[in-house]
Design a protein around this motif. Structure first.
Motif, PDB file in Angstrom:
ATOM      1  N   ILE A   1      37.398  75.717  10.271  1.00 56.11           N
ATOM      2  CA  ILE A   1      38.014  74.525  10.884  1.00 56.11           C
ATOM      3  C   ILE A   1      39.008  73.903   9.897  1.00 56.11           C
ATOM      4  O   ILE A   1      40.126  73.532  10.266  1.00 56.11           O
ATOM      5  N   TYR A   2      38.587  73.816   8.632  1.00 57.47           N
ATOM      6  CA  TYR A   2      39.471  73.187   7.638  1.00 57.47           C
ATOM      7  C   TYR A   2      40.761  74.008   7.458  1.00 57.47           C
ATOM      8  O   TYR A   2      41.848  73.443   7.379  1.00 57.47           O
ATOM      9  N   SER A   3      40.612  75.343   7.388  1.00 57.25           N
ATOM     10  CA  SER A   3      41.828  76.130   7.147  1.00 57.25           C
ATOM     11  C   SER A   3      42.769  76.041   8.360  1.00 57.25           C
ATOM     12  O   SER A   3      43.980  76.125   8.238  1.00 57.25           O
ATOM     13  N   HIS A   4      42.185  75.825   9.525  1.00 52.94           N
ATOM     14  CA  HIS A   4      42.948  75.647  10.760  1.00 52.94           C
ATOM     15  C   HIS A   4      43.686  74.294  10.727  1.00 52.94           C
ATOM     16  O   HIS A   4      44.853  74.188  11.087  1.00 52.94           O
ATOM     17  N   LEU A   5      42.972  73.252  10.266  1.00 51.50           N
ATOM     18  CA  LEU A   5      43.523  71.895  10.346  1.00 51.50           C
ATOM     19  C   LEU A   5      44.371  71.497   9.145  1.00 51.50           C
ATOM     20  O   LEU A   5      45.305  70.686   9.288  1.00 51.50           O
ATOM     21  N   ASP A   6      44.047  72.037   7.953  1.00 52.94           N
ATOM     22  CA  ASP A   6      44.722  71.573   6.724  1.00 52.94           C
ATOM     23  C   ASP A   6      46.247  71.473   6.877  1.00 52.94           C
ATOM     24  O   ASP A   6      46.825  70.420   6.613  1.00 52.94           O
ATOM     25  N   PRO A   7      46.927  72.557   7.326  1.00 52.87           N
ATOM     26  CA  PRO A   7      48.387  72.448   7.417  1.00 52.87           C
ATOM     27  C   PRO A   7      48.835  71.385   8.425  1.00 52.87           C
ATOM     28  O   PRO A   7      49.856  70.739   8.236  1.00 52.87           O
ATOM     29  N   LEU A   8      48.039  71.201   9.483  1.00 56.81           N
ATOM     30  CA  LEU A   8      48.457  70.272  10.546  1.00 56.81           C
ATOM     31  C   LEU A   8      48.316  68.810  10.120  1.00 56.81           C
ATOM     32  O   LEU A   8      48.905  67.911  10.739  1.00 56.81           O
ATOM     33  N   MET A   9      47.555  68.559   9.053  1.00 52.39           N
ATOM     34  CA  MET A   9      47.353  67.172   8.624  1.00 52.39           C
ATOM     35  C   MET A   9      48.643  66.561   8.088  1.00 52.39           C
ATOM     36  O   MET A   9      48.775  65.352   8.009  1.00 52.39           O
ATOM     37  N   GLU A  10      49.611  67.423   7.726  1.00 52.69           N
ATOM     38  CA  GLU A  10      50.928  66.944   7.291  1.00 52.69           C
ATOM     39  C   GLU A  10      51.544  65.996   8.346  1.00 52.69           C
ATOM     40  O   GLU A  10      52.299  65.088   8.010  1.00 52.69           O
TER      41      GLU A  10
END
Ligand code: FAD
Length: 317
Positions: free
Chosen positions: A31-40
């Motif tokens: 989940i984190y690797s999926h979301l990390d880039p999108l948190m930008e």
């Protein structure tokens, strides 16, 4: 903060994302690797879906089959807590009627209240995989409106156990689902909106829409909802279509139309990268058009394709 407060205060369009819990046995790192880039892009909300148990047949040592119940994607409440902790974002758990008793729902709501979750999306859920039609849990709810009523009761401090006097009042902002192309069981769009309005009259605060690939369905839905007196915010649900397989899979699962222009472009695509490009361009145009039409929130179903969502957001903002 509540979804409605965010929308009322926002000066820029709000980004909202939706994820599924990992299948049992998988790490939350997926989940984190999926979301990390999108948190930008500073999403205001991350919705986490809820899943009922499924009946499966397992082969026993003696060769016979045994029917067992397996919940393949548990963890919604825990993931909400983890996301709030890691990203300092509002997590919105989905709650479903299917497969859950009122007591289990109440206990989940108590956990969510203790965790500081402010919003929930109240849904009916679909029929179990082995059933043709939705059957409620014997001690559960038949329609999403019954779940809305339960959340409202808890917001008023009324618990299922009537002996609880002066019960703590929760304060959940309640979202419900809406279907620009109508829910597949509804005889027509007006009847479906009639039941949507009942959910709002009972106390639901906003609507998140089913995905659509033609914005005209969403604009028509906004108009029809207004005519019916539905005056709460309606968030458009957006999903990238990025493979030829999805041209038939998405309509059969979600009962939505895939426009002929999108089908043609996808059929012309030769490689996976070409398919991603078609999906990216289509979604980008949908978003640009929605933003031109002053839609306050873009809600993305991110499942499986965070890179496409990333590329779309990068070009939008
Ligand atoms: P309801 O509002 O109960 O409506 C179901 C049908 O019954 C509709 O046809 C409606 O017109 C009709 N109806 C409603 N009330 C009445 C009434 N009182 N009398 C007669 N008819 C009535 N599913 C999951 O399992 N987990 C999820 O996390 C999940 N997330 C979702 C998120 C979004 C944004 C959306 C759009 C859907 C999601 N779903 C999820 C799928 C959803 O559970 C299904 O679409 C389900 O079939 C209907 O749910 P609902 O809440 O719209 O149901």
């Amino acid at each position: 903060m509540k979804v409605t407060e965010h929308i009322a205060q926002a000066k820029e369009p709000i980004i909202s994302l939706e994820i599924l819990p990992p299948t049992k046995g998988k790490s939350i790192e997926s989940i984190y690797s999926h979301l990390d880039p999108l948190m930008e892009f500073k999403p205001a909300f991350i919705n986490v879906t809820y899943h009922r148990a499924e009946q499966v047949y397992k082969k026993r040592a003696d060769g016979n089959f045994e029917r067992v119940e397996i919940r393949k994607r548990p963890g919604t409440v825990g993931i909400c807590a983890a996301l709030m902790n890691k990203y300092k974002v509002e997590a919105i758990p989905h709650l479903i009627c299917g497969g859950f008793s009122k007591e289990e729902t109440e206990n989940a709501l108590i956990d969510l209240h203790f965790l500081g979750v402010k919003n929930v999306l109240a849904l009916r859920g679909d029929a179990a995989a082995n059933e043709k039609f939705f059957t409620p849990h014997p001690n559960g709810h038949r329609y999403a409106e019954d779940l809305v009523k339960q959340v409202i009761s808890l917001n008023q401090g009324k618990y299922l156990e009537e002996d609880i006097m002066d019960g703590v009042k929760t304060d959940f902002c309640i979202g419900v689902a809406g279907y620009p192309e109508k829910h597949f069981e509804a005889p027509n769009l007006d009847t479906d909106i009639y039941y949507l309005k009942r959910k709002i009259e009972l106390g639901a605060d906003y609507v998140t829409s089913q995905m659509f690939f033609n914005n005209k369905h969403f604009y028509n839905y906004l108009d029809r909802c207004k005519e019916h007196g539905v005056n709460v915010p309606i968030m458009p649900g957006l999903k990238p279509l990025t493979s030829k397989r999805q041209l038939t899979m998405i309509p059969s699962i979600f009962n939505v139309e895939v426009p002929v222009e999108l089908c043609n472009e996808m059929l012309k695509a030769k490689t996976e990268a070409d398919c991603d490009q078609v999906g990216t361009e289509w979604l980008l145009e949908q978003c640009r058009d929605l933003l031109r039409n002053k839609v306050p929130v873009l809600h993305f179903y991110t499942l499986g394709k965070p890179k496409v969502i990333y590329n779309v957001l990068k070009q939008l903002f």
